[in-house]
Design a protein around this motif. Structure first.
Motif, short mmCIF file in Angstrom:
data_model
loop_
_atom_site.label_atom_id
_atom_site.label_comp_id
_atom_site.label_asym_id
_atom_site.label_seq_id
_atom_site.Cartn_x
_atom_site.Cartn_y
_atom_site.Cartn_z
N ASP A 114 0.81 -1.22 0.00
CA ASP A 114 0.00 0.00 0.00
C ASP A 114 0.84 1.27 0.00
O ASP A 114 0.34 2.34 -0.32
CB ASP A 114 -0.93 0.03 1.22
N TYR A 115 2.12 1.17 0.38
CA TYR A 115 3.01 2.34 0.44
C TYR A 115 4.43 1.87 0.19
O TYR A 115 4.81 0.77 0.58
CB TYR A 115 2.92 3.01 1.81
N VAL A 128 17.99 2.07 -0.98
CA VAL A 128 17.20 1.32 -0.01
C VAL A 128 15.73 1.56 -0.31
O VAL A 128 15.26 2.69 -0.29
CB VAL A 128 17.54 1.73 1.44
N TYR A 129 15.03 0.47 -0.58
CA TYR A 129 13.61 0.53 -0.90
C TYR A 129 12.84 -0.06 0.28
O TYR A 129 13.19 -1.13 0.76
CB TYR A 129 13.30 -0.28 -2.16
N ARG A 130 11.80 0.61 0.71
CA ARG A 130 10.99 0.14 1.83
C ARG A 130 9.54 0.06 1.37
O ARG A 130 9.01 1.03 0.82
CB ARG A 130 11.10 1.10 3.00
N ALA A 131 8.91 -1.08 1.55
CA ALA A 131 7.49 -1.24 1.25
C ALA A 131 6.80 -1.60 2.56
O ALA A 131 7.32 -2.37 3.36
CB ALA A 131 7.28 -2.34 0.22
N CYS A 132 5.63 -1.01 2.78
CA CYS A 132 4.92 -1.30 4.02
C CYS A 132 3.41 -1.24 3.82
O CYS A 132 2.94 -0.78 2.78
CB CYS A 132 5.37 -0.37 5.14
N ASN A 133 2.72 -1.73 4.81
CA ASN A 133 1.26 -1.77 4.84
C ASN A 133 0.72 -2.77 3.83
O ASN A 133 0.71 -2.51 2.64
CB ASN A 133 0.65 -0.39 4.62
N ASN A 134 0.32 -3.90 4.33
CA ASN A 134 -0.26 -4.97 3.51
C ASN A 134 0.68 -5.43 2.39
O ASN A 134 0.30 -5.51 1.23
CB ASN A 134 -1.61 -4.53 2.92
N GLY A 164 4.62 -20.99 -6.07
CA GLY A 164 3.25 -20.90 -5.59
C GLY A 164 3.14 -20.46 -4.13
O GLY A 164 2.05 -20.44 -3.57
N ASP A 165 4.25 -20.12 -3.50
CA ASP A 165 4.24 -19.65 -2.10
C ASP A 165 3.88 -18.18 -2.04
O ASP A 165 4.14 -17.42 -2.98
CB ASP A 165 5.62 -19.85 -1.46
N THR A 166 3.30 -17.77 -0.90
CA THR A 166 2.97 -16.37 -0.67
C THR A 166 3.48 -15.97 0.71
O THR A 166 3.38 -16.74 1.66
CB THR A 166 1.43 -16.15 -0.73
N LEU A 167 4.02 -14.77 0.80
CA LEU A 167 4.52 -14.24 2.06
C LEU A 167 3.80 -12.92 2.33
O LEU A 167 3.74 -12.06 1.44
CB LEU A 167 6.03 -14.00 1.95
N GLU A 168 3.24 -12.77 3.53
CA GLU A 168 2.54 -11.55 3.91
C GLU A 168 3.21 -10.94 5.12
O GLU A 168 3.57 -11.66 6.06
CB GLU A 168 1.07 -11.86 4.24
N THR A 169 3.36 -9.63 5.12
CA THR A 169 3.97 -8.91 6.24
C THR A 169 3.55 -7.45 6.18
O THR A 169 2.83 -7.03 5.27
CB THR A 169 5.51 -9.07 6.23
N GLN A 170 4.01 -6.65 7.12
CA GLN A 170 3.67 -5.23 7.14
C GLN A 170 4.83 -4.34 6.68
O GLN A 170 4.65 -3.15 6.47
CB GLN A 170 3.19 -4.79 8.53
N GLU A 171 6.03 -4.93 6.54
CA GLU A 171 7.17 -4.12 6.09
C GLU A 171 8.27 -5.01 5.53
O GLU A 171 8.56 -6.06 6.08
CB GLU A 171 7.75 -3.31 7.25
N LYS A 186 3.79 -14.05 7.55
CA LYS A 186 2.93 -15.22 7.38
C LYS A 186 3.26 -15.82 6.03
O LYS A 186 3.18 -15.14 5.01
CB LYS A 186 1.47 -14.80 7.45
N GLN A 187 3.62 -17.08 6.03
CA GLN A 187 3.98 -17.78 4.80
C GLN A 187 2.90 -18.81 4.49
O GLN A 187 2.57 -19.66 5.32
CB GLN A 187 5.32 -18.49 4.97
#
Length: 174
Positions: free
Chosen positions: A89-90, A98-104, A113-120, A137-138
Motif C-alpha cells: 500500500d506504500y 534502499v527501498y521500503r514497502a509497508c502496509n499490507n 506458488g508460495d505467498t509471504l505476507e507482512t507489514q514491512e 505469514k507464509q
C-alpha cells in the motif's frame, strides 16, 4: 470583474487542496509522476518492473521518493519468466539504494506458488537482499501456513529463510 475574482479564488482553493496531499514532513516534492512504470534490466534482460499510480521525489540532505498510493513490483528470473510479484500500500526509496514497502505487503512466488505476507520489507539494492524484521505469514503451495519473526531473501525472491519459523511444516522442508 466579479467573475474573474470568483474564478481566481476557486482555482486557488483547488490548488491548495492538491498541495496538501503532496506535502511530506513540511516539504513539497520536486517532481511528481502519475502511472509510472519503471523497467530495470541486467545485461539487456528485464530483471524488474515496478508500477505505481503516484511517485513523488523530494530533495534535501538525502534523496527521498515515495509512492503513497501503493506499488507493484515484478521480478524476473534469468530465463525471463516472472519469478515473484510484490504488492504494498506504500513504498519509499532512500538515496536510490534502499527501498521500503509497508502496509499490507504481499510477495507471491509465481513459480513455487508460495505467498509471504507482512507489514514491512526492506530491499537493500547494494547488498542485493530483501528482508523484514516484523511478523511474517507464509502460505506454502501445499496449503500449509507458517509464521515467523521476519525473513531474509535474495533480491529476486528465489531463495528465502523465515526467522524463527513456527506453524505447519512439511518434513521435506528441513
Amino acid at each position: 470583474m466579479a467573475l474573474c475574482l470568483m474564478m481566481f479564488f476557486v482555482s486557488c482553493g483547488n490548488r491548495h487542496k492538491k498541495v496538501e496531499l503532496l506535502e511530506y514532513n513540511g516539504k513539497f516534492p520536486e517532481e511528481s509522476a502519475e502511472n509510472m512504470c519503471i523497467t530495470m534490466s541486467d545485461g539487456g534482460k528485464t530483471s524488474f518492473i515496478v508500477k505505481t499510480p503516484l511517485m513523488n521525489s523530494y530533495a534535501g540532505d538525502s534523496v527521498y521518493s515515495d509512492c503513497p498510493k501503493g506499488i507493484t513490483a515484478i521480478s524476473y528470473n534469468e530465463s525471463g519468466q516472472k519469478q515473484a510479484i510484490l504488492t504494498a500500500d506504500y513504498a519509499c526509496i532512500i538515496n536510490n539504494a534502499v527501498y521500503r514497502a509497508c502496509n499490507n505487503v504481499v510477495i507471491r512466488d509465481v513459480i513455487k506458488g508460495d505467498t509471504l505476507e507482512t507489514q514491512e520489507i526492506i530491499w537493500d539494492q547494494r547488498q542485493r537482499t530483501i528482508y523484514s524484521n516484523v511478523l511474517v505469514k507464509q502460505k506454502k503451495a501445499d496449503g500449509s501456513v507458517n509464521y515467523g519473526d521476519g525473513f531474509t531473501a535474495d533480491e529476486r525472491f528465489t531463495k528465502y529463510t523465515i526467522i524463527h519459523p513456527r506453524g505447519e511444516m512439511n518434513g521435506l522442508d528441513f
